[in-house]
Scaffold this active site. Structure first.
Site, PDB file in Angstrom:
ATOM      1  N   LYS A 128       0.853  -1.187   0.000  1.00 14.20           N
ATOM      2  CA  LYS A 128       0.000   0.000   0.000  1.00 14.20           C
ATOM      3  C   LYS A 128       0.887   1.235   0.000  1.00 14.20           C
ATOM      4  O   LYS A 128       2.048   1.155   0.401  1.00 14.20           O
ATOM      5  CB  LYS A 128      -0.904   0.018   1.243  1.00 14.20           C
ATOM      6  CG  LYS A 128      -2.159   0.834   1.073  1.00 14.20           C
ATOM      7  CD  LYS A 128      -3.223   0.127   0.237  1.00 14.20           C
ATOM      8  CE  LYS A 128      -4.380   1.040  -0.082  1.00 14.20           C
ATOM      9  NZ  LYS A 128      -5.515   0.298  -0.673  1.00 14.20           N
ATOM     10  N   ASP A 168      -6.850   4.408  -4.753  1.00 13.45           N
ATOM     11  CA  ASP A 168      -7.559   4.209  -3.477  1.00 13.45           C
ATOM     12  C   ASP A 168      -8.231   5.555  -3.200  1.00 13.45           C
ATOM     13  O   ASP A 168      -8.459   6.336  -4.151  1.00 13.45           O
ATOM     14  CB  ASP A 168      -6.571   3.815  -2.366  1.00 13.45           C
ATOM     15  CG  ASP A 168      -7.277   3.357  -1.090  1.00 13.45           C
ATOM     16  OD1 ASP A 168      -7.797   2.242  -1.061  1.00 13.45           O
ATOM     17  OD2 ASP A 168      -7.337   4.137  -0.099  1.00 13.45           O
TER      18      ASP A 168
HETATM   19  P1  NDP Z   1     -12.873   7.735  -3.096  1.00 10.50           P
HETATM   20  O1  NDP Z   1     -11.835   8.737  -2.808  1.00 10.50           O
HETATM   21  O2  NDP Z   1     -13.346   7.562  -4.491  1.00 10.50           O
HETATM   22  O3  NDP Z   1     -14.158   7.969  -2.183  1.00 10.50           O
HETATM   23  C1  NDP Z   1     -14.075   7.977  -0.800  1.00 10.50           C
HETATM   24  C2  NDP Z   1     -15.427   8.326  -0.230  1.00 10.50           C
HETATM   25  O4  NDP Z   1     -15.366   8.125   1.187  1.00 10.50           O
HETATM   26  C3  NDP Z   1     -15.810   9.765  -0.449  1.00 10.50           C
HETATM   27  O5  NDP Z   1     -17.198   9.878  -0.536  1.00 10.50           O
HETATM   28  C4  NDP Z   1     -15.268  10.435   0.807  1.00 10.50           C
HETATM   29  O6  NDP Z   1     -15.939  11.636   1.152  1.00 10.50           O
HETATM   30  C5  NDP Z   1     -15.540   9.377   1.857  1.00 10.50           C
HETATM   31  N1  NDP Z   1     -14.550   9.515   2.932  1.00 10.50           N
HETATM   32  C6  NDP Z   1     -13.191   9.444   2.822  1.00 10.50           C
HETATM   33  N2  NDP Z   1     -12.603   9.653   3.998  1.00 10.50           N
HETATM   34  C7  NDP Z   1     -13.581   9.849   4.863  1.00 10.50           C
HETATM   35  C8  NDP Z   1     -13.604  10.123   6.254  1.00 10.50           C
HETATM   36  N3  NDP Z   1     -12.483  10.240   6.979  1.00 10.50           N
HETATM   37  N4  NDP Z   1     -14.832  10.241   6.824  1.00 10.50           N
HETATM   38  C9  NDP Z   1     -15.970  10.120   6.101  1.00 10.50           C
HETATM   39  N5  NDP Z   1     -15.999   9.876   4.777  1.00 10.50           N
HETATM   40  C10 NDP Z   1     -14.833   9.746   4.173  1.00 10.50           C
HETATM   41  O7  NDP Z   1     -12.267   6.353  -2.526  1.00 10.50           O
HETATM   42  P2  NDP Z   1     -12.709   4.857  -2.868  1.00 10.50           P
HETATM   43  O8  NDP Z   1     -14.167   4.808  -3.138  1.00 10.50           O
HETATM   44  O9  NDP Z   1     -11.757   4.342  -3.878  1.00 10.50           O
HETATM   45  O10 NDP Z   1     -12.365   4.114  -1.502  1.00 10.50           O
HETATM   46  C11 NDP Z   1     -13.328   3.965  -0.446  1.00 10.50           C
HETATM   47  C12 NDP Z   1     -12.907   2.833   0.470  1.00 10.50           C
HETATM   48  O11 NDP Z   1     -12.800   1.612  -0.270  1.00 10.50           O
HETATM   49  C13 NDP Z   1     -11.546   3.003   1.152  1.00 10.50           C
HETATM   50  O12 NDP Z   1     -11.596   2.397   2.422  1.00 10.50           O
HETATM   51  C14 NDP Z   1     -10.620   2.191   0.257  1.00 10.50           C
HETATM   52  O13 NDP Z   1      -9.460   1.774   0.925  1.00 10.50           O
HETATM   53  C15 NDP Z   1     -11.531   1.022  -0.077  1.00 10.50           C
HETATM   54  N6  NDP Z   1     -11.169   0.257  -1.262  1.00 10.50           N
HETATM   55  C16 NDP Z   1     -11.061   0.878  -2.479  1.00 10.50           C
HETATM   56  C17 NDP Z   1     -10.754   0.130  -3.604  1.00 10.50           C
HETATM   57  C18 NDP Z   1     -10.771   0.725  -4.967  1.00 10.50           C
HETATM   58  O14 NDP Z   1     -10.682  -0.052  -5.932  1.00 10.50           O
HETATM   59  N7  NDP Z   1     -10.888   2.023  -5.125  1.00 10.50           N
HETATM   60  C19 NDP Z   1     -10.422  -1.313  -3.489  1.00 10.50           C
HETATM   61  C20 NDP Z   1     -10.655  -1.867  -2.190  1.00 10.50           C
HETATM   62  C21 NDP Z   1     -10.980  -1.093  -1.121  1.00 10.50           C
HETATM   63  P3  NDP Z   1     -15.169  13.034   1.018  1.00 10.50           P
HETATM   64  O15 NDP Z   1     -15.170  13.335  -0.453  1.00 10.50           O
HETATM   65  O16 NDP Z   1     -15.972  13.971   1.823  1.00 10.50           O
HETATM   66  O17 NDP Z   1     -13.783  12.810   1.565  1.00 10.50           O
END
Ligand code: NDP
Length: 447
Positions: A128, A168
């Site tokens: 990571k 991510d």
């Molecule tokens: P994005 O950046 O596309 O989206 C993240 C979302 O989560 C946004 O809506 C964001 O809101 C919200 N968010 C982030 N941090 C916080 C926080 N501290 N509190 C509340 N809301 C939060 O990321 P992904 O969709 O790619 O990733 C989301 C999750 O999925 C993560 O845990 C990631 O590790 C996991 N994941 C992702 C993969 C992928 O292929 N992308 C694969 C496997 C797991 P805001 O815009 O307000 O920050």
């Protein structure tokens, strides 16, 4: 010494050697506390100190990322890349750009990634990376300059047979484009397999964008099918509104479920009529605005500033935002409101107390390392296509993703039963992933 006693000793040592890294401790504890019976059955793992070795990253890189903002001011961020384990293949795992990123977060994610990647059955190790850079409100030019600076150091350490980063939180197709462009420019190589999550028009795989969200829904569907239920007609909530959340909502809707809530870090949208997905995509993927905008456009929906998504009554909940977003109180509320299944699209979104609530209520609970493995699995399919200079159709790739998620579910389900914990996907996922890595490490000797 019995397996559980040995595990306690190992865990104490992990805390001593990695002070102040709370998320890493939490992730290690969650895996280790399920491995006692495995050590009892396989004394060779203890003899060769497999767990001790797995808990120590193979390599950790911390680097300065200097860049200039639009006003010409110099900014400095801290970059990370942790190659945790390469027993099953080159390091593989995403890059996160978020102000909360520090070594403990990168290590928790890298540690989880080892077992998740092993669960896919594909040849990928665990890693990571990220930076404590906040992309929110930054212009396109600033994002580009940041990505270029980040890659200018990282490129020394990655490669299609060494380490293959992906996206991510805060890193999507746009950022992967800037990172790939800089890698290509510095190395003088069009090495498609060095990054995944690329745009399909220049080497990316179809379905990669959708894969984590789709895969989480497939896994959740399998958990429900194992209980004689399905997703059709179920009321669901999905936290976040990023890449994983959007495509989880899409697949839920395709399978006949009704998604009534989603969120961002500022608030919650409640839309009883069902989330308008084209509108959500337009706002988040094209206009890149806050989710509050949704309620200004969509009549009948409500925006609740600092609201609590998990208070919305639902039968299926998919946490798809970030770590520790669903605590014990929220878990109790979900159970009290009739929730029967939780599938984790995010990594470690449920606190240990929340997990205990779900498990003692006997609801179907799919931990992230199993439920969200579809993203990295499709990244591995992207690597396959890059290696053979091929490009598969959407239908073919989605079919492969679906089969992989069914296989992961089956392996976890059967292993949980074998270890006398039927229906416990935490135990199933940890043991399946761990044994695959352990067997490879034993074969390689002490390295
Ligand atoms: P994005 O950046 O596309 O989206 C993240 C979302 O989560 C946004 O809506 C964001 O809101 C919200 N968010 C982030 N941090 C916080 C926080 N501290 N509190 C509340 N809301 C939060 O990321 P992904 O969709 O790619 O990733 C989301 C999750 O999925 C993560 O845990 C990631 O590790 C996991 N994941 C992702 C993969 C992928 O292929 N992308 C694969 C496997 C797991 P805001 O815009 O307000 O920050």
């Amino acid at each position: 010494m019995k397996g559980v006693e040995r595990i306690e000793e190992i865990y104490r040592e992990v805390i001593r050697r990695n002070p102040g890294e709370a998320e890493f401790h939490q992730a290690v504890k969650e895996v280790l506390e399920t491995l006692g019976p495995v050590l009892d059955k396989h004394p060779e793992y203890a003899e060769h100190k497999i767990i001790e070795r797995i808990c120590e990253p193979e390599r950790q890189l911390i680097f300065r990322v200097p860049w200039q903002d639009d006003r010409g001011e110099v900014q400095i961020a801290r970059g990370f890349r942790v190659g945790f384990n390469s027993a099953l293949g080159p390091y593989k795992g995403g890059i996160r750009f978020h102000p909360s990123v520090y070594l403990g977060i990168v290590k928790f994610l890298g540690f989880e990634q080892i077992f998740k990647n092993a669960l896919t059955g594909l040849p990928i190790g665990g890693a990571k990376g990220g930076a404590d850079f906040d992309p929110k409100g930054r212009s396109d030019g600033e994002i580009m300059r940041f990505c270029q600076s980040f890659m200018t150091t990282l490129y020394h350490y990655i490669g299609e047979f060494t380490d293959v980063p992906a996206g991510d939180i805060g890193v999507g197709a746009r950022e992967i484009g800037y990172l790939f462009g800089q890698y290509k420019r510095i190395t003088n190589r069009y090495e498609s397999g060095v990054l995944t999550g690329k745009n399909p028009s220049w080497g990316g795989a179809l379905v990669r964008r959708e894969a984590t969200g789709f895969g989480t829904v497939y896994f959740t569907q399998e958990m429900l099918l194992a209980r004689g239920e399905g997703l059709e007609g179920k009321t669901c909530v999905v936290s976040g509104s990023g890449n994983v959340a959007i495509y989880a909502i899409e697949k839920l809707q395709q399978l006949g479920a009704r998604v009534v809530g989603c969120s961002d870090s500022n608030g919650v949208i409640y839309d009883e009529g069902g989330i308008d997905l084209p509108l959500l995509k337009q706002l988040k993927e094209v206009e890149r605005c806050r989710i509050s905008r949704y309620s200004e456009i969509r009549s009948g929906s409500r925006y609740i500033e600092r609201g609590r998504l998990w208070d919305i009554p639902c039968q299926v909940a998919l946490p798809c935002a970030t770590q520790n977003e669903l605590d014990e109180t929220a878990a109790r509320k979900l159970v009290a409101n009739g929730c029967i299944a939780v599938g984790e699209g995010a990594n470690m979104p449920t606190t240990p107390g929340g997990v205990r609530v779900f498990q003692s209520a006997g609801i179907a609970y799919g931990p992230g390392k199993a439920a969200n493995a579809g993203g990295v699995a499709t990244s591995a399919l992207e690597m396959q296509q890059n290696a053979s200079r091929d490009a598969w159709t959407f239908e073919h790739t989605e079919k492969r993703l679906h089969e992989i998620m069914q296989n992961i579910h089956r392996d976890c389900f059967e292993t949980a039963r074998e270890f006398n914990s039927p229906g416990n996907y935490v135990i199933g996922a940890n043991i399946v992933g761990f044994k695959r890595v352990a067997e490879a490490m034993l074969a390689f000797g002490v390295i």
